[in-house]
Design a protein around this motif. Structure first.
Motif, PDB file in Angstrom:
ATOM      1  N   GLY A   1      11.251   6.245  -9.490  1.00 59.80           N
ATOM      2  CA  GLY A   1      10.986   6.718  -8.131  1.00 59.80           C
ATOM      3  C   GLY A   1      10.327   8.085  -8.072  1.00 59.80           C
ATOM      4  O   GLY A   1      10.210   8.802  -9.069  1.00 59.80           O
ATOM      5  N   GLY A   2       9.873   8.409  -6.866  1.00 61.71           N
ATOM      6  CA  GLY A   2       9.159   9.660  -6.645  1.00 61.71           C
ATOM      7  C   GLY A   2       7.682   9.377  -6.482  1.00 61.71           C
ATOM      8  O   GLY A   2       7.188   8.304  -6.884  1.00 61.71           O
TER       9      GLY A   2
ATOM     10  N   ALA B   1       7.947   1.613  -7.941  1.00 66.52           N
ATOM     11  CA  ALA B   1       8.939   2.542  -8.485  1.00 66.52           C
ATOM     12  C   ALA B   1      10.056   1.822  -9.239  1.00 66.52           C
ATOM     13  O   ALA B   1      10.822   2.466  -9.957  1.00 66.52           O
ATOM     14  CB  ALA B   1       9.530   3.386  -7.352  1.00 66.52           C
TER      15      ALA B   1
ATOM     16  N   ASN C   1      10.572  -2.165   0.447  1.00 67.76           N
ATOM     17  CA  ASN C   1      11.030  -1.626  -0.842  1.00 67.76           C
ATOM     18  C   ASN C   1      12.273  -0.734  -0.685  1.00 67.76           C
ATOM     19  O   ASN C   1      12.988  -0.504  -1.657  1.00 67.76           O
ATOM     20  CB  ASN C   1       9.931  -0.791  -1.518  1.00 67.76           C
ATOM     21  CG  ASN C   1       8.789  -1.657  -2.021  1.00 67.76           C
ATOM     22  OD1 ASN C   1       8.589  -2.749  -1.517  1.00 67.76           O
ATOM     23  ND2 ASN C   1       8.045  -1.154  -2.997  1.00 67.76           N
TER      24      ASN C   1
ATOM     25  N   LEU D   1       9.297 -13.571  -4.509  1.00 67.90           N
ATOM     26  CA  LEU D   1       7.844 -13.815  -4.478  1.00 67.90           C
ATOM     27  C   LEU D   1       7.383 -14.781  -5.575  1.00 67.90           C
ATOM     28  O   LEU D   1       6.432 -15.530  -5.375  1.00 67.90           O
ATOM     29  CB  LEU D   1       7.074 -12.494  -4.585  1.00 67.90           C
ATOM     30  CG  LEU D   1       7.239 -11.511  -3.413  1.00 67.90           C
ATOM     31  CD1 LEU D   1       6.264 -10.351  -3.543  1.00 67.90           C
ATOM     32  CD2 LEU D   1       7.034 -12.203  -2.080  1.00 67.90           C
TER      33      LEU D   1
ATOM     34  N   GLU E   1      -0.142  -7.711   6.744  1.00 65.15           N
ATOM     35  CA  GLU E   1      -0.217  -8.928   5.907  1.00 65.15           C
ATOM     36  C   GLU E   1       0.942  -8.928   4.917  1.00 65.15           C
ATOM     37  O   GLU E   1       0.876  -8.306   3.864  1.00 65.15           O
ATOM     38  CB  GLU E   1      -1.539  -8.975   5.132  1.00 65.15           C
ATOM     39  CG  GLU E   1      -2.777  -9.066   5.984  1.00 65.15           C
ATOM     40  CD  GLU E   1      -2.949 -10.458   6.624  1.00 65.15           C
ATOM     41  OE1 GLU E   1      -2.130 -11.355   6.355  1.00 65.15           O
ATOM     42  OE2 GLU E   1      -3.909 -10.604   7.402  1.00 65.15           O
TER      43      GLU E   1
ATOM     44  N   PHE F   1       8.422  16.295   0.017  1.00 68.79           N
ATOM     45  CA  PHE F   1       8.116  17.341  -0.972  1.00 68.79           C
ATOM     46  C   PHE F   1       7.682  16.692  -2.291  1.00 68.79           C
ATOM     47  O   PHE F   1       8.357  15.800  -2.801  1.00 68.79           O
ATOM     48  CB  PHE F   1       9.350  18.220  -1.208  1.00 68.79           C
ATOM     49  CG  PHE F   1       9.685  19.071  -0.010  1.00 68.79           C
ATOM     50  CD1 PHE F   1       8.945  20.207   0.274  1.00 68.79           C
ATOM     51  CD2 PHE F   1      10.722  18.725   0.842  1.00 68.79           C
ATOM     52  CE1 PHE F   1       9.231  20.990   1.387  1.00 68.79           C
ATOM     53  CE2 PHE F   1      11.016  19.507   1.958  1.00 68.79           C
ATOM     54  CZ  PHE F   1      10.265  20.640   2.224  1.00 68.79           C
TER      55      PHE F   1
ATOM     56  N   ALA G   1       0.832  -1.217   0.000  1.00 66.70           N
ATOM     57  CA  ALA G   1       0.000   0.000   0.000  1.00 66.70           C
ATOM     58  C   ALA G   1       0.858   1.254   0.000  1.00 66.70           C
ATOM     59  O   ALA G   1       0.599   2.205   0.732  1.00 66.70           O
ATOM     60  CB  ALA G   1      -0.931  -0.015   1.212  1.00 66.70           C
ATOM     61  N   GLY G   2       1.918   1.265  -0.819  1.00 66.44           N
ATOM     62  CA  GLY G   2       2.637   2.502  -1.075  1.00 66.44           C
ATOM     63  C   GLY G   2       1.807   3.350  -2.027  1.00 66.44           C
ATOM     64  O   GLY G   2       0.720   2.930  -2.461  1.00 66.44           O
TER      65      GLY G   2
HETATM   66  C1  FAD Z   1      13.852   9.159   2.920  1.00 60.81           C
HETATM   67  C2  FAD Z   1      13.082   9.284   1.624  1.00 60.81           C
HETATM   68  C3  FAD Z   1      12.830  10.540   1.094  1.00 60.81           C
HETATM   69  C4  FAD Z   1      12.125  10.678  -0.092  1.00 60.81           C
HETATM   70  N1  FAD Z   1      11.803  11.927  -0.532  1.00 60.81           N
HETATM   71  C5  FAD Z   1      10.956  12.059  -1.573  1.00 60.81           C
HETATM   72  C6  FAD Z   1      10.379  13.309  -1.861  1.00 60.81           C
HETATM   73  O1  FAD Z   1      10.584  14.292  -1.117  1.00 60.81           O
HETATM   74  N2  FAD Z   1       9.563  13.404  -2.940  1.00 60.81           N
HETATM   75  C7  FAD Z   1       9.257  12.313  -3.721  1.00 60.81           C
HETATM   76  O2  FAD Z   1       8.497  12.453  -4.707  1.00 60.81           O
HETATM   77  N3  FAD Z   1       9.762  11.089  -3.438  1.00 60.81           N
HETATM   78  C8  FAD Z   1      10.582  10.941  -2.379  1.00 60.81           C
HETATM   79  N4  FAD Z   1      11.025   9.703  -2.029  1.00 60.81           N
HETATM   80  C9  FAD Z   1      10.752   8.548  -2.918  1.00 60.81           C
HETATM   81  C10 FAD Z   1       9.321   8.059  -2.820  1.00 60.81           C
HETATM   82  O3  FAD Z   1       8.880   8.054  -1.490  1.00 60.81           O
HETATM   83  C11 FAD Z   1       9.220   6.643  -3.418  1.00 60.81           C
HETATM   84  O4  FAD Z   1       9.761   6.633  -4.723  1.00 60.81           O
HETATM   85  C12 FAD Z   1       7.758   6.200  -3.464  1.00 60.81           C
HETATM   86  O5  FAD Z   1       7.227   6.106  -2.160  1.00 60.81           O
HETATM   87  C13 FAD Z   1       7.651   4.863  -4.174  1.00 60.81           C
HETATM   88  O6  FAD Z   1       6.326   4.418  -4.055  1.00 60.81           O
HETATM   89  P1  FAD Z   1       5.988   2.866  -4.166  1.00 60.81           P
HETATM   90  O7  FAD Z   1       4.527   2.753  -3.968  1.00 60.81           O
HETATM   91  O8  FAD Z   1       6.597   2.324  -5.401  1.00 60.81           O
HETATM   92  O9  FAD Z   1       6.765   2.162  -2.945  1.00 60.81           O
HETATM   93  P2  FAD Z   1       6.732   2.426  -1.393  1.00 60.81           P
HETATM   94  O10 FAD Z   1       6.311   3.794  -1.061  1.00 60.81           O
HETATM   95  O11 FAD Z   1       8.064   1.994  -0.880  1.00 60.81           O
HETATM   96  O12 FAD Z   1       5.609   1.428  -0.849  1.00 60.81           O
HETATM   97  C14 FAD Z   1       5.749   0.026  -0.968  1.00 60.81           C
HETATM   98  C15 FAD Z   1       4.802  -0.624   0.012  1.00 60.81           C
HETATM   99  O13 FAD Z   1       4.746  -2.034  -0.226  1.00 60.81           O
HETATM  100  C16 FAD Z   1       4.826  -2.716   1.008  1.00 60.81           C
HETATM  101  N5  FAD Z   1       5.379  -4.044   0.748  1.00 60.81           N
HETATM  102  C17 FAD Z   1       6.588  -4.337   0.232  1.00 60.81           C
HETATM  103  N6  FAD Z   1       6.738  -5.674   0.126  1.00 60.81           N
HETATM  104  C18 FAD Z   1       5.583  -6.225   0.572  1.00 60.81           C
HETATM  105  C19 FAD Z   1       5.119  -7.571   0.709  1.00 60.81           C
HETATM  106  N7  FAD Z   1       5.886  -8.616   0.362  1.00 60.81           N
HETATM  107  N8  FAD Z   1       3.882  -7.770   1.201  1.00 60.81           N
HETATM  108  C20 FAD Z   1       3.081  -6.735   1.545  1.00 60.81           C
HETATM  109  N9  FAD Z   1       3.481  -5.436   1.453  1.00 60.81           N
HETATM  110  C21 FAD Z   1       4.714  -5.192   0.962  1.00 60.81           C
HETATM  111  C22 FAD Z   1       5.734  -1.850   1.855  1.00 60.81           C
HETATM  112  O14 FAD Z   1       5.581  -2.110   3.239  1.00 60.81           O
HETATM  113  C23 FAD Z   1       5.254  -0.449   1.464  1.00 60.81           C
HETATM  114  O15 FAD Z   1       4.170  -0.048   2.245  1.00 60.81           O
HETATM  115  C24 FAD Z   1      11.703   9.522  -0.812  1.00 60.81           C
HETATM  116  C25 FAD Z   1      11.930   8.265  -0.273  1.00 60.81           C
HETATM  117  C26 FAD Z   1      12.603   8.125   0.941  1.00 60.81           C
HETATM  118  C27 FAD Z   1      12.813   6.766   1.524  1.00 60.81           C
END
Ligand code: FAD
Length: 539
Positions: free
Chosen positions: A499-500, A493, A453, A292, A250, A58, A9-10
């Motif tokens: 990313g972002g 991402a 992640n 997985l 989960e 941000f 739930a990212g």
């Molecule tokens: C310190 C930091 C600063 C950042 N600053 C910025 C910023 O200012 N602006 C910006 O745009 N981006 C920023 N980013 C990047 C941005 O947050 C990520 O690129 C973005 O959150 C990616 O989204 P996502 O949904 O792909 O993954 P994520 O946000 O990482 O979410 C993935 C989710 O999947 C869940 N998950 C993973 N594996 C499993 C599994 N096997 N079973 C169930 N659940 C699972 C995780 O627990 C998590 O909740 C930053 C990141 C970090 C860490």
């Protein structure tokens, strides 16, 4: 049985779930952590009176994203806040480059570094304004962006064609030297390139630095009012109103494949959750293909390619509750949401070179966030909720400082590194340390424990370098969310465009699932592109 199961739930998982629910699909999101949001969460863990973003803060990419605009999250109560100035990059001699949402103010700041640099900034901005709709379309639609790409090609030709394309692949050091006579414009471009893991000398860092700078110029660096988790809250509420659900705690341990097709997932407790039509994975590419999905369902060539997968830099973050505003030596920095702390482009090069050599940087380039300046409700009046993050190598081979940091990130190493980040802030803001009421340290392993992640502290699902973009993301192939397993889509991402917080990988995966595009023919094509043998040997 839901039509789709989304793993994670990212922001990308939640965007995907929302789009599927909009199309009338029933959706269940399974999240390993106790709360949704992935790297988009806040808490009050540093001090009960202070709101602290745990990871990202941000969101210029969110502001520019047609995907998020289409979800109308304002109707779910999401509001945005802006700092008076977007970004500042102070230098020890008292000069400070400032990026303001008013382009004339940005130009005036750069003009103070060298006459003519204000006009040079405006020229870069004019090119951006001409190309903006097509660049954003090409960026945020599935790869290959045929229609947007064709329109962009026409406009590129009008805007300078090959010469402009050359500009985009330049290293940002070179781009800055070609465009600006003084340090100010060079700093803004190079500092923004280092929002990804792009050193000033790496190919394409010019284009990325330009893109981030222009996004900042047009959209600012907005934050969700009340904390980054307000964005997650809006996505979860929207999904719930359309009948979708998020189950936290989960962890998915397996994608269940039967008859050559993804038919559901298995969780850590052994429960099998079946999916009628699709499984969408908001997990990193190495996690999806490395753990997985069982190896026998994947072409050997893909497994071989994944061994060459490159993560982006590891990250080390410190959150602070401060008793007062940061005492910047350059007063202009006080009004900026984001402050970049490195001594010139050379300082950025030195930092990136230390990471490339496996050394923990001695004077870590720090991205510093002034959250109360940006969103006054984050902490009591007269105080500041702040953070800084910097990067460190994944595999530490030595310490560029003299404190013997080894990358174990035990308690001592965490404290030493946090002190080092504070020393970097103190160089530009003497007296900073005296204001600290409380601090929290997030080392690379801590980050990974809070979101799988963020492997080893990587924040962007894999490097932003050119060799892992477009058709090379996450591995050489089609650059699309479909995987070699029919019914399974990569939504994180790790997928194009990377990313972002903008939701594009999630949206691309959802649209591919809805089209049922994963026909047998496409699987065959994917398999041909990625198949070699099961050992992953190269030709
Ligand atoms: C310190 C930091 C600063 C950042 N600053 C910025 C910023 O200012 N602006 C910006 O745009 N981006 C920023 N980013 C990047 C941005 O947050 C990520 O690129 C973005 O959150 C990616 O989204 P996502 O949904 O792909 O993954 P994520 O946000 O990482 O979410 C993935 C989710 O999947 C869940 N998950 C993973 N594996 C499993 C599994 N096997 N079973 C169930 N659940 C699972 C995780 O627990 C998590 O909740 C930053 C990141 C970090 C860490």
């Amino acid at each position: 049985m839901p039509d789709a199961v989304v793993i994670g739930a990212g922001p990308n998982g939640l965007v995907a779930a929302n789009l599927l629910a909009d199309a009338g699909w029933s959706v269940e999101v399974l999240e390993a952590q106790d709360e949704p949001g992935g790297a988009v969460r806040h808490d009050r863990g540093v001090d009960p009176d202070f709101t602290s973003d745990l990871f990202s803060s941000f969101y210029p990419l969110a502001a520019a994203s047609p995907v998020l605009a289409g979800l109308c999250l304002e109707r779910e109560g999401l509001e945005w806040s802006h700092a008076p100035k977007v970004l500042a990059h102070p230098l020890l001699d008292g000069r400070c480059a400032v990026l303001s949402r008013d382009p004339d103010e940005t130009a005036a700041s750069l003009e103070a570094f060298a006459p003519g640099d204000g006009a040079a900034w405006q020229e870069l901005r004019e090119v951006w304004e001409r190309l903006r709709p097509d660049i954003l379309d090409a960026l945020f639609t599935p790869f290959p962006p045929l229609r947007a790409g064709a329109r962009l090609a026409v406009r590129l030709r009008a805007a300078g064609g090959l010469r402009l394309a050359r500009t985009m692949v330049l290293p940002v050091r070179r781009l800055g030297e070609e465009e600006f006579r003084g340090e100010g414009g060079r700093l803004l471009l190079a500092g923004n390139a280092l929002h990804a893991d792009l050193a000033p000398e790496s190919a394409g860092s010019g284009g990325f630095g330009w893109l981030m700078s222009m996004l900042a110029q047009t959209y600012g660096f907005p934050v969700p009012t009340g904390g980054s988790g307000a964005l997650t809250g809006a996505l979860v509420r929207r999904l719930a109103r359309r009948g979708g659900s998020v189950r936290c705690g989960e962890q998915v341990t397996e994608v269940v494949v039967r008859g050559g097709r993804a038919v559901g997932v298995r969780t850590g407790s052994g429960e099998e959750v079946a999916a009628r039509r699709a499984v969408l994975a908001d997990v990193s590419a190495p996690a999806l293909y490395g753990s997985l999905v069982a190896e026998q369902h994947l072409p050997g060539r893909l497994l071989g390619d994944l061994r060459r997968f490159q993560w982006d830099f590891a990250t080390f973050k410190v959150d602070w509750a401060l008793n007062g505003p940061v005492p910047w030596a350059c007063p202009e920095a006080a009004h900026a949401g984001t402050v970049h702390l490195a001594e010139g482009v050379d300082g950025l090069t030195r930092f990136a070179a230390q990471i490339a050599m496996g050394r923990v940087p001695d004077r870590p380039f720090s991205l510093f966030g002034q959250m109360t300046t940006t969103d006054p409700g984050r902490s009591p009046g007269g105080t500041e909720s702040a953070w800084a993050y910097t990067h460190v190598p994944h595999r530490v081979r030595g310490d560029a400082g003299d404190e013997g940091l080894s990358g174990s990130w035990d308690t001592r190493e965490q404290e030493v590194m946090a002190d080092r980040v504070e020393a970097q802030v103190e160089r530009y803001a003497p007296g900073f340390r005296g204001l600290i009421r409380a601090r929290r340290v997030l080392s690379p392993p801590t980050m990974e424990s809070m979101d799988a992640n963020l492997h080893g502290g990587a924040i962007n699902g894999g490097t932003t370098a050119m060799h892992q973009q477009l058709v090379f993301r996450p591995s050489p192939g089609t650059g699309r969310p479909e995987t070699p397993v029919p019914g399974l889509y990569l939504a994180s991402a790790s997928a194009h465009p990377g990313g972002g917080v903008h939701g594009a990988p999630g949206a691309n995966a959802a649209r591919a699932a809805l089209r049922g595009r994963h026909t047998h023919a496409l699987s065959l094509l994917q398999n041909r592109l990625t198949h070699r043998d099961r050992t992953g040997r190269r030709p």
